[in-house]
Design a protein around this motif. Structure first.
Motif, mmCIF file in Angstrom:
data_model
loop_
_atom_site.group_PDB
_atom_site.id
_atom_site.type_symbol
_atom_site.label_atom_id
_atom_site.label_comp_id
_atom_site.label_asym_id
_atom_site.label_seq_id
_atom_site.Cartn_x
_atom_site.Cartn_y
_atom_site.Cartn_z
ATOM 1 N N VAL A 93 0.754 -1.280 0.214
ATOM 2 C CA VAL A 93 0.074 0.144 0.027
ATOM 3 C C VAL A 93 0.769 1.273 0.062
ATOM 4 C CG1 VAL A 93 -1.684 1.367 1.260
ATOM 5 C CG2 VAL A 93 -1.974 -1.164 1.239
ATOM 6 N N LEU A 128 -8.756 2.930 -0.318
ATOM 7 C CA LEU A 128 -8.343 1.533 -0.301
ATOM 8 C C LEU A 128 -9.846 1.028 -0.159
ATOM 9 C CD1 LEU A 128 -5.847 0.738 2.528
ATOM 10 C CD2 LEU A 128 -5.367 0.365 0.031
ATOM 11 N N ALA A 138 -10.138 4.120 3.796
ATOM 12 C CA ALA A 138 -10.391 2.898 3.450
ATOM 13 C C ALA A 138 -12.044 2.754 3.578
ATOM 14 C CB ALA A 138 -9.641 1.767 4.138
#
Ligand code: URA
Length: 260
Positions: free
Chosen positions: A186, A194, A226
Motif C-alpha cells: 500500500v 483503499l 478505506a
C-alpha cells in the motif's frame, strides 16, 4: 489398520494432490514395511561424545517479513522479496505467486482475500467468477483495471499472495506474516483510497472482522482512507446483498468526485 480419514476427506485430499500435480498414488515396487528399521527404537548405546549443538537461532516470521518488506523500495522488489520469503507454508502448495493486477498509478487500490483456483493458475488476482463480478461492479461506476488512465483504473491485490489449500480461510498466523508485505504494498502504490473486500481484508487492515457492520463506513487502514465492502464471492452467494454493495460503490464514486 483402519484409516482415520473419512471417505470424503480422503477424496478431497486426493483431489488436492492431483491439483498439485501428483500423477501416481503408489510406487512401482512393493515395500515390506516389516523389514524397515524401527525408527522409534532408542539406540542401545549413547552416541559418542560430540561437540555441543549450538541452539538454532530463533526466527520470528513476522519480524523477518517486516525487515524484508521494509527493504523493498519498488513494486518489483517487493514481488521478489515475497517470492523469496520461505516462512509461509502456502507458498509450497501454490502454482503461482499472485501479486497484483491493474494500474499501480490508480487512485483506488482494492484488497481481496486470497487467490482461488483460477487466480493460482493464472497468477493474477480476481480472474474467476468473483473477479468477473468485481469487474462488472467497477464498470458500473466507470472504473476498469485495464485502463492506463489513473483516474479510471484500479489496482488490485490480496492479503495472501498464495492460494490456501481447498480455498480454506486464511489462518491468523498467515495473515500476520503477510501483513507487513501488504502494508508496504500500500505504501509503495500510495493510492488515494483503499477498498477492503470482505472480512480477511478488514482483519489485515483494521485488526477486526464483522463486514456486515463495517461495510459502507469510511475508515482508515494502512494509513489510507478505506471503505470496507462485501466480497464479490459473498455477493454471488447472497444476491440480496447487491443493494448494499451498490450503495457502497456509489459512496466510492462520490468520494472520487466527478471524474470516473
Ligand atoms: N477472491 C479473492 O479474494 N481474491 C482473488 O484473487 C480471487 C477471489
Amino acid at each position: 489398520m483402519e484409516s482415520a480419514l473419512t471417505p470424503e476427506a480422503a477424496l478431497a485430499s486426493l483431489a488436492w494432490q492431483i491439483e498439485l500435480g501428483a500423477t501416481e498414488a503408489i510406487g512401482d515396487a512393493p515395500l515390506n514395511r516389516y523389514e524397515l528399521p524401527d525408527r522409534s527404537a532408542k539406540p542401545a548405546t549413547p552416541p559418542a561424545e560430540t561437540a555441543p549443538i549450538a541452539p538454532l537461532a530463533e526466527t520470528d516470521p513476522v519480524a523477518e517479513a517486516e525487515a524484508a518488506a521494509g527493504a523493498a523500495t519498488t513494486l518489483d522488489a517487493l514481488r521478489e522479496t515475497l517470492a523469496a520469503y520461505t516462512h509461509c507454508e502456502l507458498s509450497r502448495g501454490a502454482r503461482n505467486l499472485v501479486f497484483a493486477d491493474g494500474n499501480p498509478q490508480a487512485r483506488v487500490m482494492i484488497i481481496g482475500e486470497a487467490p482461488g483456483r483460477e487466480e493460482d493458475l493464472e497468477g493474477r488476482p480476481f480472474v474467476g467468477r468473483a473477479g468477473q463480478l468485481l469487474d462488472r461492479m467497477l464498470a458500473a461506476i466507470g472504473l476498469d483495471r485495464r485502463s492506463d488512465d489513473p483516474v479510471c483504473s484500479v489496482y488490485i491485490t490480496n492479503v495472501l499472495p498464495w492460494r490456501p489449500p481447498q480455498n480454506r480461510d486464511p489462518q491468523p498466523d498467515e495473515i500476520a506474516m503477510m501483513r507487513p508485505f501488504l502494508a508496504r504494498h500500500v505504501a509503495l502504490v500510495a493510492p488515494e483510497v483503499l477498498i477492503l473486500m470482505g472480512n480477511i481484508s478488514c482483519e489485515a487492515g483494521l485488526g477486526r472482522r464483522g463486514i456486515t457492520r463495517l461495510r459502507g463506513h469510511w475508515t482508515e487502514a494502512h494509513g489510507t482512507p478505506a471503505l470496507p465492502m462485501f466480497h464479490p464471492a459473498y455477493i454471488l452467494r447472497n444476491p440480496a446483498s447487491k443493494r448494499e454493495a451498490w450503495a457502497d460503490l456509489l459512496s466510492l464514486r462520490e468520494r472520487l468526485g466527478d471524474h470516473p
